[in-house]
Design an enzyme around this catalytic site. Structure first.
Site, PDB file in Angstrom:
ATOM      1  N   LYS A  69       0.843  -1.200   0.000  1.00  0.00           N
ATOM      2  CA  LYS A  69       0.000   0.000   0.000  1.00  0.00           C
ATOM      3  C   LYS A  69       0.880   1.252   0.000  1.00  0.00           C
ATOM      4  O   LYS A  69       0.612   2.220  -0.731  1.00  0.00           O
ATOM      5  CB  LYS A  69      -0.932  -0.007   1.216  1.00  0.00           C
ATOM      6  CG  LYS A  69      -2.080  -0.994   1.058  1.00  0.00           C
ATOM      7  CD  LYS A  69      -2.851  -1.237   2.343  1.00  0.00           C
ATOM      8  CE  LYS A  69      -3.851  -2.374   2.130  1.00  0.00           C
ATOM      9  NZ  LYS A  69      -4.515  -2.823   3.352  1.00  0.00           N
ATOM     10  N   GLN A 113      -4.892  -1.769   9.493  1.00  0.00           N
ATOM     11  CA  GLN A 113      -4.712  -3.039   8.782  1.00  0.00           C
ATOM     12  C   GLN A 113      -5.366  -4.175   9.566  1.00  0.00           C
ATOM     13  O   GLN A 113      -5.130  -4.336  10.759  1.00  0.00           O
ATOM     14  CB  GLN A 113      -3.209  -3.304   8.589  1.00  0.00           C
ATOM     15  CG  GLN A 113      -2.904  -4.558   7.809  1.00  0.00           C
ATOM     16  CD  GLN A 113      -3.395  -4.497   6.354  1.00  0.00           C
ATOM     17  OE1 GLN A 113      -3.278  -3.471   5.691  1.00  0.00           O
ATOM     18  NE2 GLN A 113      -3.935  -5.592   5.868  1.00  0.00           N
ATOM     19  N   ASP A 136     -11.134   3.005   3.957  1.00  0.00           N
ATOM     20  CA  ASP A 136     -11.462   1.586   3.733  1.00  0.00           C
ATOM     21  C   ASP A 136     -12.981   1.392   3.656  1.00  0.00           C
ATOM     22  O   ASP A 136     -13.454   0.352   3.218  1.00  0.00           O
ATOM     23  CB  ASP A 136     -10.919   0.723   4.893  1.00  0.00           C
ATOM     24  CG  ASP A 136      -9.763  -0.174   4.451  1.00  0.00           C
ATOM     25  OD1 ASP A 136      -9.540  -0.295   3.232  1.00  0.00           O
ATOM     26  OD2 ASP A 136      -9.102  -0.753   5.330  1.00  0.00           O
TER      27      ASP A 136
END
Ligand code: NAD
Length: 307
Positions: A69, A113, A136
């Site tokens: 990422k 994460q 997200d």
């Protein structure tokens, strides 16, 4: 084996009735557009869009995802900061770090994460991320927005699936869509996003009886179960579009999806390979959401289109 036999074998492997959807190509094209947008923001506001990724623990797969990422961010001109916390971190410590990032005006996107160490309650953590930085799309507010069709930050994998269909000019409205897999991260949001585009959607899962009776009806079949070879050609309608989200590592180390690619590609009209299909789009849509977050924070017209 003779050369003639070798040629025949290789043609069999590579001959396919379906158009293979090249996710790497579509991801590259989208990233070129994102690079331009990031440069425009930098020129206008004197700072790049910025993403903070919070990693708790030292799970090897998570570390790899996070470093991918960060690399993707650098590639398009998004600044990325990785905050690494020990696996033993308390909920209070993690929430304090999130709060600090929420307050930091230079940060546009925050991502925690997953998976988190077992002692940390995922929902309590995700709910602490400021909704306007939730790139997200996992905060309940953003999940609710998705349900009512006003999402600003669609979850990245379903968003990538939708973008692939759009990029290939595949119509969604009025199509029978069958989604295999009902997770909060992939299956459910994919179903909601495609329903919002006027598809007729059916969701199947591990408890579905006779999966094939549903999959055979699909004009667009999206598979996200995490089971290699779950979908074989007899389960697919001739001419169907098959999007394979699954990522499975076989004992020999090979990465495959959930769909028997060789068999199904003879019958489908379009198919995504694994690797090289949905995967490259997932990180790309994270970049897109981060740029959207920066545009919104700076009061710029956002290019985000609600699904
Ligand atoms: P998950 O384990 O949370 O959910 C799996 C879903 O599949 C569940 O709803 C389960 O009921 C269903 N399922 C399992 N076995 C089934 C069966 N035999 N028949 C029908 N349904 C079945 O997984 P997830 O997080 O949604 O991920 C699914 C797959 O997609 C995994 O392989 C994962 O690695 C992959 N994935 C890929 C990307 C990407 O970027 N390409 C992103 C996220 C997840």
């Amino acid at each position: 084996m003779t050369t003639a036999n070798l040629n025949t074998a290789s043609e069999m492997i590579h001959s396919t009735g379906a158009k293979i959807i090249d996710g790497r190509l579509h991801a590259r094209r989208l990233r070129e557009e994102l690079r331009i947008k990031a440069a425009e923001l930098l020129a206008k506001f004197g700072a790049p869009p910025k993403l903070t990724v919070i990693l708790v623990g030292d799970d090897a797969a998570s570390r790899l995802y996070v470093s991918n990422k960060s690399k993707a961010c650098r590639d398009v001109g998004i600044e990325s900061v990785v905050i690494t916390l020990p696996a033993s971190s308390t909920l209070d410590t993690l929430l304090a770090v999130i709060e600090e990032q929420n307050r930091d005006a230079s940060v546009h996107g925050i991502l925690v994460q997953l998976p988190l160490p077992r002692h940390l309650p995922v929902h309590a953590v995700l709910e602490r991320i400021a909704v306007e930085k939730d790139v997200d799309g996992f905060h309940l507010y953003n999940v609710g927005s998705l349900a009512v069709g006003t999402a600003v930050f669609p979850p990245c994998t379903p968003y990538g699936v939708q973008k692939l269909l759009e990029a290939e000019g595949i119509p969604i409205a009025g199509q029978n869509v069958v989604v295999v897999g009902a997770s909060n991260i992939v299956g459910k949001p994919t179903a909601m996003m495609l329903m919002q585009r006027d598809a007729t959607v059916c969701i199947c899962h591990a408890k579905t009886r006779d999966l094939a009776q549903f999959t055979i009806l699909a004009d667009i079949l999206v598979v996200a179960a995490g089971r290699p070879n779950l979908i074989v050609s007899q389960m697919v309608k001739t001419g169907a579009v098959v999007i394979d989200v699954g990522i499975n590592r076989l004992p020999d180390g090979k990465i495959v999806g959930d769909v028997d690619f060789d068999g199904v590609s003879q019958k489908a009209s379009y198919i995504t390979p694994v690797p090289g299909g949905v995967g490259p789009m997932t990180v790309t849509m994270l970049l897109a959401n981060t740029i959207t977050a920066a545009q919104r924070m700076w009061g710029e017209p956002s290019h985000a289109r609600a699904p």
